[in-house]
Design a protein around this motif. Structure first.
Motif, short mmCIF file in Angstrom:
data_model
loop_
_atom_site.label_atom_id
_atom_site.label_comp_id
_atom_site.label_asym_id
_atom_site.label_seq_id
_atom_site.Cartn_x
_atom_site.Cartn_y
_atom_site.Cartn_z
N LEU A 1 0.32 1.70 3.04
CA LEU A 1 1.02 0.59 2.53
C LEU A 1 1.70 1.11 1.34
O LEU A 1 2.78 0.42 1.37
CB LEU A 1 -0.15 -0.34 2.13
CG LEU A 1 -0.87 -1.21 3.03
CD1 LEU A 1 -1.89 -1.97 2.20
CD2 LEU A 1 -0.27 -1.85 3.92
N ASN A 2 1.51 2.12 0.71
CA ASN A 2 2.27 2.59 -0.51
C ASN A 2 3.56 3.10 0.07
O ASN A 2 4.68 3.20 -0.18
CB ASN A 2 1.76 3.58 -1.30
CG ASN A 2 0.16 2.98 -2.10
OD1 ASN A 2 -0.51 2.22 -1.33
ND2 ASN A 2 0.51 3.00 -3.37
N LEU A 3 3.45 3.93 0.96
CA LEU A 3 4.39 4.97 1.77
C LEU A 3 5.42 3.92 2.49
O LEU A 3 6.62 4.13 2.74
CB LEU A 3 3.84 5.92 2.79
CG LEU A 3 3.05 6.74 2.15
CD1 LEU A 3 2.76 8.24 3.01
CD2 LEU A 3 3.61 7.70 0.98
N LEU A 4 4.93 2.68 3.15
CA LEU A 4 5.68 1.92 3.54
C LEU A 4 6.54 0.63 2.34
O LEU A 4 7.13 -0.05 2.98
CB LEU A 4 4.98 0.92 4.48
CG LEU A 4 4.56 1.75 5.73
CD1 LEU A 4 3.69 0.65 6.56
CD2 LEU A 4 5.63 2.18 6.69
N MET A 5 6.12 0.96 1.14
CA MET A 5 6.66 0.27 0.32
C MET A 5 6.44 -1.30 0.28
O MET A 5 7.20 -2.23 -0.15
CB MET A 5 8.18 0.55 0.29
CG MET A 5 8.77 1.79 -0.09
SD MET A 5 8.35 2.32 -1.61
CE MET A 5 9.15 3.93 -1.86
N VAL A 6 5.00 -1.70 0.67
CA VAL A 6 4.74 -2.95 0.62
C VAL A 6 3.44 -3.10 -0.31
O VAL A 6 2.86 -4.22 0.03
CB VAL A 6 4.46 -3.52 2.09
CG1 VAL A 6 5.95 -3.53 2.91
CG2 VAL A 6 3.58 -2.52 2.78
N SER A 7 2.97 -2.23 -0.83
CA SER A 7 1.62 -2.14 -1.48
C SER A 7 1.62 -3.19 -2.72
O SER A 7 0.62 -3.86 -2.93
CB SER A 7 1.32 -0.61 -2.03
OG SER A 7 2.35 -0.57 -3.01
N ASN A 8 2.81 -3.61 -3.00
CA ASN A 8 2.78 -4.89 -4.19
C ASN A 8 2.53 -6.12 -3.53
O ASN A 8 2.40 -7.18 -4.04
CB ASN A 8 3.82 -4.70 -5.04
CG ASN A 8 5.27 -5.02 -4.31
OD1 ASN A 8 5.46 -4.65 -3.13
ND2 ASN A 8 6.23 -5.25 -5.00
N TYR A 9 2.77 -6.27 -2.07
CA TYR A 9 2.68 -7.72 -1.17
C TYR A 9 1.56 -7.62 -0.44
O TYR A 9 0.66 -8.62 -0.47
CB TYR A 9 4.00 -7.87 -0.71
CG TYR A 9 4.70 -8.32 -1.53
CD1 TYR A 9 5.07 -9.79 -1.57
CD2 TYR A 9 5.84 -7.56 -1.88
CE1 TYR A 9 6.18 -10.11 -2.45
CE2 TYR A 9 6.98 -8.04 -2.60
CZ TYR A 9 7.13 -9.28 -2.95
OH TYR A 9 7.96 -10.06 -3.82
N ILE A 10 0.99 -6.59 0.13
CA ILE A 10 -0.09 -6.63 1.15
C ILE A 10 -1.51 -5.82 0.46
O ILE A 10 -1.42 -4.51 0.05
CB ILE A 10 0.19 -5.87 2.46
CG1 ILE A 10 1.38 -6.54 3.06
CG2 ILE A 10 -0.97 -5.83 3.42
CD1 ILE A 10 1.75 -5.81 4.17
N ASN A 11 -2.57 -6.58 0.44
CA ASN A 11 -3.74 -6.10 -0.04
C ASN A 11 -3.69 -5.24 -1.34
O ASN A 11 -4.07 -4.43 -1.87
CB ASN A 11 -4.21 -5.14 0.86
CG ASN A 11 -5.78 -4.78 0.63
OD1 ASN A 11 -6.50 -5.40 0.00
ND2 ASN A 11 -6.24 -3.67 1.14
N SER A 12 -2.74 -6.08 -2.35
CA SER A 12 -2.68 -5.55 -3.61
C SER A 12 -3.89 -5.48 -4.54
O SER A 12 -3.94 -4.72 -5.46
CB SER A 12 -1.46 -6.51 -4.63
OG SER A 12 -2.27 -7.73 -4.64
N GLN A 13 -4.87 -6.20 -4.03
CA GLN A 13 -6.19 -6.03 -4.95
C GLN A 13 -6.75 -4.56 -4.85
O GLN A 13 -7.65 -4.20 -5.44
CB GLN A 13 -7.21 -7.01 -4.48
CG GLN A 13 -6.80 -8.60 -4.63
CD GLN A 13 -5.95 -8.87 -3.72
OE1 GLN A 13 -5.48 -8.35 -2.73
NE2 GLN A 13 -5.60 -10.36 -3.99
N ASN A 14 -6.35 -4.01 -3.62
CA ASN A 14 -7.04 -2.45 -3.55
C ASN A 14 -5.79 -1.37 -3.40
O ASN A 14 -5.71 -0.33 -2.67
CB ASN A 14 -7.79 -2.54 -2.21
CG ASN A 14 -8.92 -3.27 -2.24
OD1 ASN A 14 -9.67 -3.14 -3.12
ND2 ASN A 14 -9.20 -4.28 -1.15
N MET A 15 -4.96 -1.83 -4.13
CA MET A 15 -3.74 -1.01 -4.31
C MET A 15 -4.12 0.41 -4.69
O MET A 15 -4.60 0.61 -5.53
CB MET A 15 -2.76 -1.52 -5.16
CG MET A 15 -1.39 -0.77 -5.50
SD MET A 15 -0.25 -1.34 -6.67
CE MET A 15 0.14 -3.13 -6.36
#
Length: 749
Positions: free
Chosen positions: A430-444
């Motif tokens: 998710l981090n490498l796809l640049m979406v970690s601040n929107y998808i499953n951010s509770q487990n970023m």
């Protein structure tokens, strides 16, 4: 007759005197002989002196009480082995047997300092885990467990105390008191050393018995005890897995390849050949890549070097304070009091400094795009920007997943690394796809990494708006205005609808669990709530590029430059100190929403004003200081420093064995060390991985040129330190200048 009377009187006097002298002499002799006897007795007892010891009966009463309570609890069949080993330990403790005393000695006899904010009662971790007989006597092995305890008041107070620290009132008022910084004093984490056969439920029983016999059990406090983490077993180190060996292999290969290519480049430096093979080898050259860190641009924005690095130092200091305060400290109450001082006002809202990097990133992007006669391929721009961001990012994530768990140990270590390593191993993609601040951010993965997808989203959207403006100016201007108004209003609207505080402050509940607060996920890390600062930076950069298009940079007089810089600094100070005051005032939804919408754009506009005044005019002292040459390489390493610094801070905090005294000078010393270590790590990543990879990527994406042109380009590059070459094409100019907005970006929680 008279003679007889006189004789009798004289005889009587003589007798009395004789008696007195004799009695006095006898008394003196008795005293002297008594003292001599006492001295001789004391002298003779020196060899066999017996000191007063503790009352054995009292200690036995305490242990007998513990034994009685443990025996009379309802133990299940699965818990019987733990009960037997614990009772055996206590009986041997009564006999003062070494192995039992050793284990019991590693446990804090009772909590201490919790009224002063000392939450972590860790005992002696190493004593529990490293007894010298564990290898020869495995049956005596122990384990170290953390019991999280919440103390609850059982009596019903008639009314809440007006002053919880009134010395003549109940201490229960302090336990249930929560300061404005939101540090709870009724929570503690107790480290206990128990037999290796004990399960978490059994550990909870033992902790409950010990707590009930401490001073906290005097008024019948109800304790909720939970052992949620796995206990650490003696002589069971963390095993190296495939990821660890993969990281070491990749790092070793990168170093070897770079050193070989550096040697070959030095060997061929007089060669006239400059074919593709030589260019690939030169892409790994340490000297060439190191020299690039020293190059200045000719855009007239040298003050940005100092602003970038100094802002990053503020970010590191904020994280040093936050992570340290969320860990084991012995003076938590004093730390909270200091947070409400003038210096604390800056710390609680220093997260606003992050918007400086959004502002500078947008400014430099606009300054590069604004000087182009035509737009390059925007998809190539998106890909290059992505690669600029992702290389170092991927290295740090790889390190956290593979190596970080092996860099320390301690009572809190497993808990700390689980909070970082587990999310990274599960959600790295998710981090490498640049979406970690929107998808499953509770487990970023890597909490501070929320900045990277935000910056990339801003770049993509802004370039698309600029492309639209270049194609259809009227439509592009209307779209830009609409997006800017939406970016300004969105944070305030979300705050108002969800009744959120004005800002996300560095209070205890946030620094101890940054993934927990709802505001962090709704407004703090989302791209659509942080876009305004980037847009202000882009507009400022575009105006700057239009003003400097003629080549004349000095457009503002010295007087107006000083006034503008002064106004900028005053506005930044006001924004910094005004935010924490919301802690002390009653909540007002409209007021909070307005402040949430405007405080970050105002800060960004103030920084833009300072850059303009220093770049288009002259501000004495400030311009020279911010343009100081050592800031150039340091500013280019801030991206790696940003990614790596929290890992260093967390490692230093969570290898601690006991709570430490937290003060400003201790934090400052640690902060300087983290900055130095993080900068060195960023330099190594840049020279051995990031720069070679990006150089090879640029060679693959750039059009091939003839050998003569390549030779001429190399000769000219050796005689200039400028990044922008007037002989390059428009796309080449953009390629050289856009990365500068990436090398220097920073982030924080």
């Amino acid at each position: 007759m008279n003679t007889i009377i006189v004789f009798v009187i004289i005889t009587s006097i003589c007798v009395v005197n004789s008696s007195v002298v004799k009695s006095t002499k006898n008394a003196d002799e008795t005293t002297t002989s008594g003292n001599q006897e006492k001295f001789a007795e004391a002298k003779s007892s020196k060899k066999h002196e017996v000191y007063k010891t503790f009352d054995v009966n009292e200690s036995r009463v305490y242990l007998d009480d513990v034994l009685f309570v443990l025996k009379n609890q309802n133990w299940t069949a699965d818990e019987e082995p733990c009960l037997e080993r614990t009772l055996l330990m206590l009986r041997n403790l009564q006999n003062f047997t070494l192995w039992a005393v050793w284990a019991w000695d590693s446990i804090s006899s009772e909590p201490e300092g919790i009224l002063y904010g000392n939450r972590f009662q860790l005992g002696n971790f190493d004593e529990c885990m490293r007894a010298p007989w564990y290898r020869q006597h495995p049956e005596l092995r122990s384990q170290y467990c953390l019991a999280d305890i919440v103390l609850e008041r059982t009596d019903r107070a008639v009314k809440k105390a007006t002053d919880p620290f009134d010395p003549y009132e109940s201490a229960l008022n302090v336990l249930e008191y929560q300061s404005p910084i939101k540090r709870p004093l009724n929570r503690l984490t107790w480290g206990v050393c128990v037999p290796a056969v004990c399960a978490p439920r059994s550990v909870e029983r033992l902790a409950g018995v010990m707590l009930a016999r401490s001073h906290l059990g005097a008024v019948g406090l109800r304790a909720r005890i939970a052992v949620s983490d796995s206990c650490q077993r003696a002589d069971e180190p963390l095993r190296y897995d495939e990821l660890f060996y993969a990281f070491i292999s990749v790092a070793a290969c990168s170093v070897v390849i770079t050193l070989i290519c550096t040697f070959l480049t030095y060997k061929w430096k007089r060669s006239a050949e400059n074919n593709f093979k030589h260019q690939i080898i030169k892409a790994f050259d340490l000297k060439t890549n190191a020299n690039k860190l020293l190059n200045r641009t000719d855009q007239g924005t040298d003050v940005m070097y100092g602003i970038k690095f100094l802002s990053m130092c503020i970010v590191v200091s904020g994280h040093q304070y936050g992570i340290t305060n969320g860990g084991p400290v012995s003076n938590g109450v004093k730390v909270d009091e200091d947070a409400l001082s003038v210096a604390g006002l800056f710390i609680l809202h220093e997260d606003i400094v992050v918007d400086t990097f959004f502002l500078l990133s947008g400014f430099l992007t606009a300054a590069a795009l604004g000087k182009l006669a035509r737009m390059p391929n925007i998809f190539v721009l998106f890909f290059k920007r992505y690669m600029r961001l992702i290389v170092t990012y991927a290295v740090v994530i790889f390190y956290i997943c593979a190596v970080f768990p092996h860099t320390g140990s301690g009572p809190l270590w497993n808990r700390a690394i689980a909070e970082d390593t587990k999310p990274c191993r599960e959600n790295w993609w998710l981090n490498l796809l640049m979406v970690s601040n929107y998808i499953n951010s509770q487990n970023m993965c890597l909490v501070i990494s929320w900045y990277i997808p935000c910056d990339y989203h801003f770049f993509v959207v802004t370039v698309l708006l600029y492309w639209l403006y270049r194609r259809h100016p009227r439509v592009g201007r209307a779209a830009a205005v609409a997006v800017l108004l939406a970016a300004l209003a969105t944070p305030g609207v979300i705050n108002y609808l969800n009744s959120l505080p004005a800002i996300q402050m560095f209070t205890y509940d946030f620094v101890s669990n940054p993934r927990g607060p709802i505001q962090f996920h709704l407004t703090y890390i989302k791209s659509h709530t942080r876009y305004a600062a980037y847009l202000i930076g882009f507009l400022s950069g575009y105006i700057f590029s239009r003003i400097t298009a003629s080549g004349n940079l000095k457009r503002i007089s010295k007087k107006w430059s000083i006034l503008g810089a002064t106004l900028s600094l005053l506005m930044m100070t006001m924004m910094t100190f005004s935010g924490p005051t919301f802690l002390w005032r009653s909540y007002n939804a409209l007021e909070s929403a307005v402040y949430a919408a405007l405080n970050r754009p105002v800060w960004a506009g103030s920084v833009a004003l300072l850059v303009m005044c220093c770049s288009l005019g002259h501000v004495p002292l400030i311009t020279g200081f911010l343009s100081w040459s050592p800031w150039v390489p340091l500013s280019r390493l801030t991206y790696g420093l940003y990614l790596f610094h929290t890992t260093l801070i967390a490692r230093n905090v969570y290898v601690t064995r006991n709570p430490h005294h937290n003060d400003i000078f201790d934090n400052l010393t640690s902060c300087i060390g983290v900055i130095c270590e993080g900068t060195m790590a960023a330099l190594l990543i840049t020279l051995f991985i990031e720069a070679p990879v990006l150089n090879v990527l640029n060679l693959c994406l750039s059009p091939r040129s003839s050998g003569r042109e390549e030779k001429r380009a190399d000769v000219e590059s050796n005689h200039t330190n400028k990044v922008t070459d007037k002989r390059t094409s428009e796309s080449g100019y953009l390629e050289e200048n856009l990365p500068s907005t990436v090398y220097v970006i920073s982030s924080k929680m």
